[in-house]
Design a protein around this motif. Structure first.
Motif: not given
Length: 965
Positions: A775-778, A786-787, A801-808, A853-854
């Motif tokens: 996804g995107r940086g925090i 990253g997450g 993992i931590s991600s804010n992508a819609a479809n990781p 996160l993290r």
């Protein structure tokens, strides 16, 4: 005071106060456009001249306002996808009336639109004359409306622009309103087409607006009737008094806890001139700068404990009644109700709602009845928490008559309509009816009871609360360890103190400790301690400030299982030649218990400091790697087998400064080696000349080249710079690691993207695999944050993992990676059974209110699943409001059983914090007999002895099972 719960339409003839004429916004698409597919994916429709039913919108660039409309059904019946047009730049929390603009040439061109995604289900609009005949809602000619920013045209040939009223809605916290657009779906023919042109909006005040009253020394007094004399602006120190600051509304706020922890006296603000014996809705207003600033406020003095001794924090208000305690960002570990952003459009006359980096917060106080003289008193207090961070900036109060409520509206802004609150029995004037610090809508969504204070939503991921306040960087280790059955976790609190929490899984108890002093603490998450177990079982913690001096600090526990601040020895300062950051300490039993502290120090590069006597003294620091000048420095992540080897993965520099590749090497027996054991150089010859070729084995090679035949993201992503996350030992002791690569920069944060990789040494070479979208940086100033990623050291085929992508896990496209609708970071667990070639993924947190996160996994945890992370609002590495959570789980399975007479003892694998029961059955048809209940988990395993239920006494066979409660 009874709560008003009746819901019916107001009979008062009130008109909405106009806040300005309509602002028209033309719909645009493609890169940087305001119109996308409904899921947020960028969308560029085919242009003029497309023929046939292709189930797409066509962009007509010679018609409509601004020479641009979006058409469906022009050549034949089709069903174009739902679109989303986003209005931006609005006042966060503001109320707006929104209209959608479309064209009609007859007989009835149509459009669907609404504030929520509902393909084919949103309200259908058509021109007023034809709407009733086709079951649509009527729209008016757009030219009949008044505009501040007007469309470029209203009539073209035989076509007329119409405007459909979508009603009012609130802008979100980012000042945005999404509007969803659809065609008739399915269109019956070319004459039932849709021509969408744009959206207009205007600010709107509610029918019953709030009257703001600024708090002054004229209307605000001390509750104890002594003279209210706030200190002057600029007075420093803890004087246990309010300070009058020249800020906020009317140039005055009353402030407490700014310079130092203090306990200001209880105040009373009196509203006068009200209608006698009349019910009013009350609010209190306070400020925040993004930190978790607080306020205590109530219309009942009995709800605020009276602090009889101003200098004594112990008897100040305690959060026994959370509805009177409000926080800006979250529920402060379950002790506060979350306030909302004050909106300028909710007032009769708007007060100041933003000032510099501060925002006015709005706290719902419920209803109260004015006395016979037409007055109401509101009681105000600070939050004397022993810390200057949750300060209080009290500005004023607000009120409005408690009129009958419209069922479709949301009076308290908690996300439930007034009609829904009536059905549920919750208070439509209070965000948190039962006072458990969780909003009514939050509880409904989570499945807990909003009317029962003991029923609260589970933590994200059904986790365990470790610390109510804490965060960490990922370049200090070990951040968390299991030691003598307890989990020890280090973190930096929001106020800059460094904390250690001991969690006892057997007793399900936490013990919070602060290890920093005034000399060592700093509000910066880079400073979390590294925890090392000494040979005698005691703990050594090492920590540093971030850009805070040429030294590090250490403390040693006085006992193996410290539980209080008193269980730690004194803080010791160790001088260093340069600024010291990022402690990573490892004890090697194979080197007579030598401790190596890897940090950033000499020439801003990786540095080793060694102790041969458990940290009593330290040898002269040695620069380990030499790279570049002017703050160019590698970023390293370490692990150790704690016997004779320490491994690290590292970069060429910071990803904002350097086109990073990623390397691996290890230390053993006084030498540094590549992954295959090839000598790089010895400890005696440090530092290693990285630019001269003394470097580890390449894991990821940066390249800006386009892919050739057979190449793709498993090899590299063009222009993507690497950064390190975690390294551990896999099969046969071979290293495995996870890392990220990033495209874009801080300046392009909105479109910058992060990509996650897994790599392993197969015995002869490094194999790497692109495994997930990060996804995107925090946040924008650190677009490379990253997450997070972590490897389970006990199960190195498992990663988190931590991600804010819609479809990781859609790995097909690295150039167009949409984010989740709210850009929230969620946690995922991946398992590989083929050396990282493929992963099976499980989402651990869903629909989280705050970011996750993290993630990290402590060594030697002994559970099937073990994970730590922090959850909350992370604005920057010096400004965050987060809590530390954990997952520790075992599958429920029997370990052993023993029977004697009519009693039995069962032992099973269990999960900390869980409750169990034992049931029995005389046959195999079921287990209807309860043998024991409310059995508390004893950690990873639980054992319980119980008596047989009476029907099973002396039975030839008895069957029992353990169940979770």
């Amino acid at each position: 005071m009874p709560v008003i719960r009746a819901l019916f339409a107001s009979a008062l003839a009130c008109l909405s106060a106009a806040r300005g004429d309509l602002t028209y916004v033309d719909a645009t698409s493609g890169a940087g456009g305001n119109t996308t597919l409904a899921n947020g994916t960028s969308y560029t429709p085919p242009l003029n001249g497309t023929n046939g039913a292709d189930q797409q919108w066509e962009q007509r660039t010679v018609f409509g306002s601004g020479g641009n409309v979006y058409e469906s059904g022009g050549e034949g019946g089709e069903n174009a996808p739902e679109l989303r047009m986003k209005l931006t730049g609005l006042v966060a929390g503001g109320t707006y009336r929104v209209r959608v603009h479309f064209w009609d040439a007859g007989p009835a061109w149509r459009i669907r639109a609404g504030f929520n995604s509902s393909p084919g289900g949103n309200t259908l609009f058509a021109n007023q004359a034809e709407a009733a005949g086709i079951g649509a809602t009527g729209a008016v000619a757009a030219s009949t409306l008044s505009y501040a920013l007007v469309p470029t045209t209203f009539v073209e040939d035989d076509r007329t622009m119409y405007s459909a009223d979508l009603g009012t809605t609130l802008a979100n916290g980012s000042g945005e309103i999404p509007v969803f657009i659809d065609d008739l779906a399915p269109v019956l023919g070319a004459n039932e087409r849709t021509w969408f042109d744009g959206i207009s909006y205007e600010a709107a005040a509610p029918v019953n607006a709030v009257r703001y009253v600024d708090a002054t020394t004229g209307n605000t007094t001390r509750w104890d009737a002594t003279t209210f004399a706030p200190a002057a602006d600029g007075v420093t120190g803890a004087d246990n008094n309010w300070e009058r600051r020249a800020l906020g509304n009317s140039g005055t706020v009353f402030e407490a806890n700014f310079e130092a922890p203090e306990n200001a006296p209880l105040l009373v603000t009196e509203l006068t001139g009200l209608t006698p014996s009349t019910s009013y809705v009350l609010y209190a207003y306070f400020w925040t700068d993004g930190g978790n600033w607080r306020l205590k406020a109530s219309v009942s003095v009995g709800d605020i404990q009276i602090n009889g001794t101003p200098g004594n924090l112990a008897d100040d208000f305690l959060p026994t009644t959370p509805p009177t305690h409000f926080a800006a960002n979250d529920n402060a570990g379950g002790t506060a109700t979350v306030g909302s952003l004050a909106s300028a459009t909710t007032f009769t006359i708007a007060p100041l709602v933003t000032e510099g980096n501060r925002t006015l917060m709005h706290a719902n106080l419920g209803t109260a009845t004015s006395d016979a003289g037409g007055s109401i008193k509101v009681y105000i207090d600070d939050f004397a928490a022993g810390s200057a961070v949750p300060r209080t900036w009290y500005d004023g109060v607000g009120y409005k008559p408690a009129l009958a409520l419209e069922p479709a509206q949301d009076e308290d802004g908690d996300g439930l309509t007034n009609g829904q609150e009536a059905t549920l029995g919750t208070d439509p004037y209070l965000v948190d009816t039962d006072g458990d610090s969780h909003g009514d809508k939050v509880e409904v969504d989570a499945g807990s009871d909003p009317l029962k204070a003991t029923s609260i939503p589970p933590l994200p991921g059904n986790g365990i609360g470790i610390a109510p306040d804490g965060a960490w960087t990922w370049f200090n280790d070990e951040r968390a360890i299991f030691h003598q059955g307890s989990l020890f976790t280090g973190y930096v609190k929001g106020n800059g103190q460094y904390g250690i929490t001991r969690y006892d899984p057997a007793a399900h108890e936490v013990f919070h400790m602060v290890i920093s002093t005034a000399a060592s603490q700093q509000q910066d998450d880079h400073n979390n301690p590294s925890i090392t177990v000494l040979p005698d079982g005691k703990l050594l913690v090492i920590y540093s400030k971030h850009h805070g001096g040429s030294q590090f600090y250490q403390r040693t526990s006085l006992v193996p299982l410290p539980s209080t601040n008193a269980d730690w020895g004194p803080e010791i300062t160790v001088a260093m030649p340069n600024n010291h950051t990022y402690s990573n300490a490892y004890l090697l039993t194979g080197e007579s218990n030598a401790i190596y502290n890897f940090s950033r120090c000499v020439n801003f590069n990786p540095t080793i400091t060694k102790s041969l006597n458990n940290g009593v003294t330290w040898e002269t620091p040695q620069q380990m790697i030499e790279v570049g000048t002017n703050n160019v420095r590698p970023y390293s992540r370490y692990c150790s087998n704690h016997t004779d080897r320490i491994d690290l993965i590292y970069t060429d520099g910071h990803p904002r400064d350097v086109d990073n590749s990623i390397y691996h090497m290890f230390y053993k027996a006084g030498a540094f080696c590549k992954t295959d054991g090839t000598l790089i150089d010895t400890m005696a010859n440090l530092p290693l000349d990285h630019q001269g070729g003394q470097r580890g084995s390449v894991i990821y090679q940066y390249s800006n080249a386009a892919w050739g035949l057979g190449q793709g993201p498993d090899h590299w992503i063009p222009g993507a710079r690497g950064w390190t996350w975690d390294v551990h030992y896999g099969t046969g002791g071979n290293p495995v690691c996870v890392f990220q690569v990033q495209t874009g920069t801080d300046a392009t944060w909105a479109t910058s993207r992060i990509f996650y990789y897994f790599a392993r040494w197969n015995g002869t070479a490094w194999e790497r695999k692109f495994i997930a979208q990060g996804g995107r940086g925090i946040y924008a100033a650190e677009s490379d944050y990253g997450g997070g990623m972590s490897i389970d050291p006990s199960h190195p085929n498992v990663i988190y993992i931590s991600s804010n992508a819609a479809n990781p896990f859609n790995l097909a496209d690295v150039s167009n990676v949409p984010l989740r609708a709210n850009a929230r970071y969620e946690l995922y667990r991946g398992v590989t059974t083929d050396g990282g070639q493929t992963f099976t993924w499980e989402q651990l947190t869903t629909n989280s209110e705050r970011d996750n996160l993290r993630p990290i996994v402590p060594e030697n945890h002994g559970y099937e699943r073990a994970l730590l992370w922090f959850n909350g609002t992370y604005s920057s590495y010096t400004n965050y409001n987060t809590r530390v959570l954990a997952i520790m789980e075992n599958s429920l399975s029997m370990r052993s059983s023993s029977f004697g007479g009519n009693t039995a003892t069962l032992t099973w694998n269990s999960s900390p914090g869980q409750m169990y029961r034992i049931t029995g059955s005389a046959d195999l048809a079921g287990f209807p007999l309860e043998a024991a209940a409310a059995i508390e988990s004893q950690g990873g395993t639980t054992s319980h002895t119980f008596a047989f239920p009476l029907p099973l006494h002396n039975a030839p066979k008895a069957f029992f099972r353990v169940e979770t409660e």
